[in-house]
Write a protein that holds these residues in place. Structure first.
Motif, mmCIF file in Angstrom:
data_model
loop_
_atom_site.group_PDB
_atom_site.id
_atom_site.type_symbol
_atom_site.label_atom_id
_atom_site.label_comp_id
_atom_site.label_asym_id
_atom_site.label_seq_id
_atom_site.Cartn_x
_atom_site.Cartn_y
_atom_site.Cartn_z
ATOM 1 N N GLU A 3 -13.286 10.514 1.948
ATOM 2 C CA GLU A 3 -12.333 10.421 3.048
ATOM 3 C C GLU A 3 -12.738 9.329 4.036
ATOM 4 O OE1 GLU A 3 -14.116 13.449 2.663
ATOM 5 O OE2 GLU A 3 -12.705 14.224 1.205
ATOM 6 N N ARG A 7 -10.571 5.994 4.865
ATOM 7 C CA ARG A 7 -10.147 5.768 6.252
ATOM 8 C C ARG A 7 -10.548 4.365 6.704
ATOM 9 N NH1 ARG A 7 -12.878 9.404 8.329
ATOM 10 N NH2 ARG A 7 -11.366 11.078 8.108
ATOM 11 N N LYS A 11 -8.050 1.101 7.335
ATOM 12 C CA LYS A 11 -8.012 0.473 8.653
ATOM 13 C C LYS A 11 -8.189 -1.042 8.556
ATOM 14 C CE LYS A 11 -9.453 4.325 11.550
ATOM 15 N NZ LYS A 11 -10.467 4.811 12.491
ATOM 16 N N LYS A 21 -4.663 7.939 9.308
ATOM 17 C CA LYS A 21 -5.292 9.255 9.251
ATOM 18 C C LYS A 21 -5.488 9.633 7.792
ATOM 19 C CE LYS A 21 -3.246 10.989 13.539
ATOM 20 N NZ LYS A 21 -3.040 9.689 14.064
ATOM 21 N N VAL A 22 -6.563 10.350 7.514
ATOM 22 C CA VAL A 22 -6.871 10.773 6.147
ATOM 23 C C VAL A 22 -7.067 12.282 6.138
ATOM 24 C CG1 VAL A 22 -8.502 10.548 4.240
ATOM 25 C CG2 VAL A 22 -7.936 8.550 5.614
ATOM 26 N N VAL A 36 -3.572 9.617 2.532
ATOM 27 C CA VAL A 36 -3.746 8.603 3.567
ATOM 28 C C VAL A 36 -2.409 8.453 4.276
ATOM 29 C CG1 VAL A 36 -4.336 6.206 4.056
ATOM 30 C CG2 VAL A 36 -5.462 7.400 2.172
#
Length: 81
Positions: A3, A7, A11, A21-22, A36
């Motif tokens: 995760e 993330r 980004k 957001k994950v 995701v």
């Protein structure tokens, strides 16, 4: 671990990295889905042309299976606002 990687990688690609957001959802023993969430503009970037970007991400994630014995499904969804 997976995760956090997704993330940070998302980004780097996204135009709006603060919206990424994950979420991890356990689907069974040794199987999880990592979702995701990104801005609608960024979902296309994360999927890539003909799905090449998301397939490359999935290939990297498959390597985690050797260490953690968990299979992952990776899904990209637009943020619901």
């Amino acid at each position: 671990m997976v995760e956090d990687f997704l993330r940070e990688y998302a980004k780097l690609i996204a135009d709006f990295p603060d919206k990424v957001k994950v979420e991890r959802v356990e689907l069974g023993e040794n199987f999880a889905e990592v979702i995701v969430y990104a801005d609608k503009v960024d979902t296309g970037k994360l999927i890539g042309k003909d799905g090449r970007m998301i397939n490359a991400i999935k290939t990297v994630i498959i390597g985690c299976k050797a260490k953690y014995a968990t299979s992952y499904r990776v899904t990209v969804k637009p943020l619901e606002e």
